[in-house]
Design an enzyme around this catalytic site. Structure first.
Site, PDB file in Angstrom:
ATOM      1  N   CYS A 164       4.489  -5.485  32.492  1.00  0.00           N
ATOM      2  CA  CYS A 164       3.757  -4.709  33.379  1.00  0.00           C
ATOM      3  C   CYS A 164       3.222  -3.874  32.406  1.00  0.00           C
ATOM      4  O   CYS A 164       2.261  -4.469  32.233  1.00  0.00           O
ATOM      5  CB  CYS A 164       5.494  -3.646  34.042  1.00  0.00           C
ATOM      6  SG  CYS A 164       4.987  -3.017  34.815  1.00  0.00           S
ATOM      7  N   HIS A 188       8.612  -8.728  36.659  1.00  0.00           N
ATOM      8  CA  HIS A 188       9.897  -8.048  35.824  1.00  0.00           C
ATOM      9  C   HIS A 188      10.699  -9.489  36.064  1.00  0.00           C
ATOM     10  O   HIS A 188      11.616  -9.316  36.752  1.00  0.00           O
ATOM     11  CB  HIS A 188      10.316  -7.097  36.349  1.00  0.00           C
ATOM     12  CG  HIS A 188       9.419  -5.928  36.004  1.00  0.00           C
ATOM     13  ND1 HIS A 188       9.225  -5.074  34.650  1.00  0.00           N
ATOM     14  CD2 HIS A 188       9.353  -4.391  36.618  1.00  0.00           C
ATOM     15  CE1 HIS A 188       8.309  -4.129  34.609  1.00  0.00           C
ATOM     16  NE2 HIS A 188       7.807  -4.158  35.976  1.00  0.00           N
ATOM     17  N   GLU A 248      12.963 -10.164  33.555  1.00  0.00           N
ATOM     18  CA  GLU A 248      14.058  -9.411  32.674  1.00  0.00           C
ATOM     19  C   GLU A 248      14.970  -8.972  34.097  1.00  0.00           C
ATOM     20  O   GLU A 248      16.342  -9.028  34.517  1.00  0.00           O
ATOM     21  CB  GLU A 248      13.666  -8.751  31.753  1.00  0.00           C
ATOM     22  CG  GLU A 248      13.036  -6.837  32.860  1.00  0.00           C
ATOM     23  CD  GLU A 248      11.728  -6.869  32.725  1.00  0.00           C
ATOM     24  OE1 GLU A 248      11.321  -7.923  33.136  1.00  0.00           O
ATOM     25  OE2 GLU A 248      11.300  -6.165  33.096  1.00  0.00           O
TER      26      GLU A 248
END
Lengths: 736, 233
Positions: free
Chosen positions: B87, B204, B206
């Site tokens: 990002c 993302h 994560e």
């Protein structure tokens, strides 16, 4: 007093929003004419927004205590104990007037302000919610306001880095000239490390931290304490400008110096800026405060004492530091690139003394600035009781299936995905239940605890019957938390009303508060923080009374939460709670029949509690496979929402013979839930519910790809999803 | 796997990233402040996390790209060290010259946060070896400026050299305008540098490493890195 300050004239006093009798009070208190700066300070402290002068007397009656309440109303935010040494800090606040004048900045600074309230107390914000009320979709300004406010809420929260996990969005013509932007923030702290505003110790340095002071937002709080008229847009300079980047730095710096044990007292500069924060620190700590404005970091040159004291520049804090920790604290602030300046000291005098350029610009009794603020018991008249609408007297203009398709695509009931997809709702990696359900569920640190969070109010009920409406707002928040399996703990209330000088508006306020109080008591759901926003009207037309209720609940184990999506085919669908078919003030009556009328559904708090406790028990026992509360739009809308969330349809029995079908399907009786269970658990569930006297009927089975009611045209879930998801994006794209 | 997560003022997904690294690799990453001039001894993965470094006020990532620590990251990358930017981290890597191209405002000019599907284009890189080529994974996006753009020659090279690792797609893997959520050239969601040791991506992973978020498709990226580094060791 400086020679270039204006003379204090009755016109000048009036332009500060002070009434003649309030000015008399000032003269009596001082025994002399106030200086220009002092007049500004009084106007900042004594406006409605800061002093709660019309509402205080009624707020005293709210229940604010429970064994788990650590801090009730009166501080920056409320604090509750969630066990294991952890505390949840939360509050909701309005930023209505600024958001109407300048939607993006108004909304961002609303979010920024409430986040600051939470981390000022030592908590790291872990979630935001909001309640937004806009005017009629056909009003020429509505689209622009929705677009600006949503971008602003997202713009601040996304950059600051807190997930925005839930909220409400509504449209009604009564908000045409006065939208509502209510922002709620929830933070997590160690229960033994909560920070407060009260200063302690004489001759302690008062430190200014954060962004520099500029000329923005001067008289913001005073502006927010007056009605709007056609010239309100000229008040744009009173709107503050938000800087989420600065706030993120301020958050990290504040939490770091708190962890290092540097802080004695802390207060953020929100409404009325330096004035309000300095006075609160002193008054709460029973101390005087000397401020030296020459040390205040400023963004522009030549600012007067008056301007500095009234600026509402954002992202600023005032602190009292432990003297031995001052150097350490300063180094942390410098590391984060923030301003740090000693701007004053605490004194034993109990006076608020402001110096600038060597002159004393204000010298006021500090406690009286708060305690002697005007307090009004304004005249109030109860709202007229509206007649009950009998379902049999309402001719259904559409078939049940057609009404379902129509309602699901109305501004009131359609999906608000267009809004919440502009908010980062997954940052943090803890959002167990995302927006779109009954309540959001956010994991606490690494679990297993979770928080259930919601914001609720049904303004059309509050307008029709403030007392029932107030009860219903609290009950619905309680129910939404229950529906995900949470144990409701406490609320924050954001009370938005019209001009309190009109007895009928004041009557709405008093009525709603009575309902809120009763519901909070009956449900053991105390108020721990809140905010009052009055004068929400334009050219004499008030908003619908809108007491937004932000609820917080606890899940001991977030993996045992329930969601509204059907989980599999063939699950029996149960309706828990009693159905009379209450059509008065229902969305159906308004949006299908074109009648906005009648008494709203009454709220039976004992039934709420009994039914809710049973549902929560089923969730914890693992017998409930899907749960949804029944609210706006009634039973069939709730079923449709469960189907749309899962792509699984439902086969439903016809309405019971005792009720007309549209009352059964679209009535908005309270205290009801839809619960699905495994077939094998059906009998034991019925047995248990009968034992505790909770009404429960099976109304059908999950399955198929349609909502199929016996004797009605079946409606494809896909078609419902299309209508549900299309209205708002189409409207915002100008296709509406 | 010894990882280092960079922290710039305004970065806000560093905790999410640190948790994902910890959960998948079993080791706590080092958090490295932007003013540092070197990376911790023995670092074998540098992660530039998401957020709004410096408020995104000049151009996304432009100021962070000029931080002292980025010199150390450039040197690390030139030695073949693995660098992952997510990002805002992707934006920073582009601004710092480690990756080509830029990220413009989303085609529809709005911030978007929802789950997207990504097609994993190849599995023979350290950043994709936890997946199969052609596999579709689901991860969230949360950005206002993720619309990848580069000049035609750069795009031709990226495609020709197989440097597009992740592409926005439908749940079944089709590529097309309706699935290209931000208007990115060639539906690009993630690319690597010429040498193949620096990845930048907008979505993302994560945030999708634990079942509680409803999906664990992001795990494969980190698991692949762990496997790669274990084999290399």
């Amino acid at each position: 007093m400086q020679s270039n300050d204006p003379l204090i004239t009755p016109e000048l006093v009036a332009s500060h929003g002070l009434k003649p009798d309030e000015y008399e009070r000032i003269l009596k208190l001082l025994g002399r004419t106030p200086t220009f700066t002092e007049l500004g300070i009084f106007s900042a402290m004594w406006n409605e927004h800061c002093s709660y002068k019309s509402s205080r007397i009624h707020l005293r009656g709210l229940p604010t205590k429970a064994p788990w309440v650590i801090q009730g109303p009166g501080e920056n935010a409320g604090v509750i104990d969630i066990g294991d040494g952890q505390a949840v800090v939360f509050k909701m606040e309005s930023h209505n007037h600024p958001s109407y004048i300048e939607p993006y900045q108004g909304a961002t600074t609303g979010v920024g302000g409430i986040l600051r309230d939470v981390f000022t107390m030592g908590a790291r914000p872990i979630a935001c919610l909001n309640a937004l009320s806009f005017g009629d979709p056909s009003h020429p300004k509505t689209r622009h306001l929705v677009s600006g406010v949503v971008a602003g809420v997202g713009g601040y929260g996304n950059s600051f880095g807190v997930p925005t996990v839930g909220g409400q969005v509504r449209f009604h013509t009564r908000y045409d000239g006065n939208i509502l932007v209510n922002a709620m923030a929830v933070g997590l702290a160690d229960a033994d490390k909560i920070f407060y505003a009260a200063a302690s110790g004489v001759n302690m340095p008062i430190v200014y931290l954060g962004s520099k002071t500029g000329r923005d937002g001067i008289h913001g709080a005073t502006m927010a304490s007056a009605e709007f008229d056609d010239d309100s847009e000229e008040k744009r300079p009173t709107v503050q400008v938000g800087d989420p980047f600065a706030e993120k730095l301020l958050l990290e710096a504040c939490l770091e110096i708190m962890a290092k044990g540097c802080v004695v007292a802390i207060q953020d500069m929100g409404a009325a800026g330096l004035t309000c924060s300095a006075v609160e620190m002193g008054a709460k700590g029973d101390l005087g405060v000397d401020l030296d404005l020459d040390s205040v970091p400023t963004r522009e040159t030549g600012m007067s004492a008056y301007e500095m004291m009234l600026s509402e520049s954002q992202e600023r804090m005032l602190m009292v530091l432990k003297p031995e920790k001052e150097k350490e604290a300063e180094a942390i602030f410098r590391k984060w690139g923030l301003d740090f300046a000693i701007v004053g000291t605490t004194t034993p005098s109990k006076r608020f003394v402001v110096k600038h350029g060597g002159d004393v610009m204000a010298d006021l009794p500090i406690k009286e600035l708060e305690s002697e603020a005007p307090l009004y018991d304004r005249p109030h008249v109860p709202s007229p009781q509206l007649p009950v609408v009998h379902a049999r007297d309402v001719a259904p203009p559409l078939s049940v299936a057609d009404a379902l398709e129509k309602l699901i695509a109305t501004p009131e009931l359609c999906s608000k995905r267009w809004v919440w997809e502009q908010y980062d709702h997954v940052i943090g990696g803890n959002t167990v239940q995302r927006p779109g359900g009954d309540a959001a569920v956010v994991r606490v640190l690494d679990g297993p605890k979770g928080l259930a969070l919601t914001v609720d109010v049904t303004p059309r009920y509050c307008e029709a019957d403030p007392y029932q409406g107030g009860k219903q707002a609290v009950a619905e928040a309680w129910r939404n938390i229950t529906a995900v399996g949470g144990r409701p703990l406490a609320i924050t209330d954001n009370l938005n009303f019209g001009n309190p000088e009109r007895p009928e508006n004041m009557g709405q306020f008093v009525g709603c508060l009575k309902g809120i109080s009763e519901a909070c008591t009956a449900l053991e759901f105390p108020v721990v923080s809140g905010n009052v926003s009055l004068y929400n009207e334009t050219n004499g037309r008030g908003i619908l009374p809108t007491p937004s209720i932000g609820g917080v609940g606890l899940l001991d184990d977030f993996t045992k939460s329930a969601s509204l999506a059907f989980k599999a085919e063939g699950h029996p669908i149960l309706l828990i709670g009693e159905t009379q078919g209450w059509l008065g003030q229902s969305v159906y009556l308004r949006d299908v029949c074109g009648r906005e009328e009648g008494a709203p559904p009454p709220v039976d708090l004992a039934a709420e509690r009994r039914n809710g406790d049973v549902v929560r028990g089923m969730i914890h026992a693992g017998t409930a496979t899907a749960v949804h509360d029944v609210s706006d739009g009634g039973l069939l809308i709730a079923l449709a929402e469960m189907a749309m969330a899962s792509d699984i349809g439902a086969v439903l029995d016809a309405a019971p013979e005792a009720l007309v079908p549209h009352a059964w399907w679209f009535g908005e009786d309270q205290a009801r839930y839809i619960v699905t269970v495994h077939e094998k658990d059906l009998l034991s569930v019925f047995t248990k519910l009968r034992a505790v006297d909770v009404p429960c009927v099976q109304i059908g089975l999950t399955g198929g790809r349609e909502i199929a009611i016996a004797g009605e045209r079946a409606v494809a879930v896909k078609a419902l999803q299309h209508g549900f998801e299309s209205w708002l994006p189409d409207y915002m794209a100008g296709k509406g | 796997m010894k990882s280092a997560v960079l922290v710039f003022p305004g970065i806000n997904r560093e905790r999410d990233m640190a948790r994902a690294l910890r959960l998948v690799s079993g080791r706590e990453p080092a958090m490295v402040w932007h003013a540092e001039t070197s990376l911790p001894e023995g670092t074998d993965l540098v992660v530039v996390p998401g957020g709004f470094s410096y408020g995104d006020y000049l151009r996304c990532g432009a100021i962070a790209a000029r931080s002292p620590v980025m010199d150390a990251v450039r040197a690390f990358a030139s030695r073949g060290g693995l660098v992952l930017g997510v990002c805002n981290g992707f934006q920073i890597l582009c601004e710092s010259g480690l990756l080509p191209g830029i990220l413009m405002r989303n085609a529809r000019l709005k911030f978007i946060c929802h789950d997207v599907h990504l097609r994993v284009e190849r599995s023979d890189t350290p950043f994709t070896r936890g997946y199969n080529a052609g596999q579709v994974i689901r991860v969230p996006v949360a950005h206002g400026e993720g619309n990848y753009a580069a000049d035609e020659e750069t795009i031709r090279r990226l495609e020709g050299e197989g440097r597009v690792l992740y592409r926005y797609c439908s749940p079944s893997g089709e590529i097309g305008d309706t699935h290209n959520i931000n208007g990115a050239a060639q539906s690009i969601a993630g690319i690597i540098n010429e040498r193949g040791n620096v990845l930048g991506m907008m979505p993302h992973p994560e945030n999708h490493v634990e079942g509680i978020m409803g999906c664990t498709d992001g795990r494969g990226l980190f698991a692949g890195l762990v496997a790669h580094l274990e084999r290399a060791a």
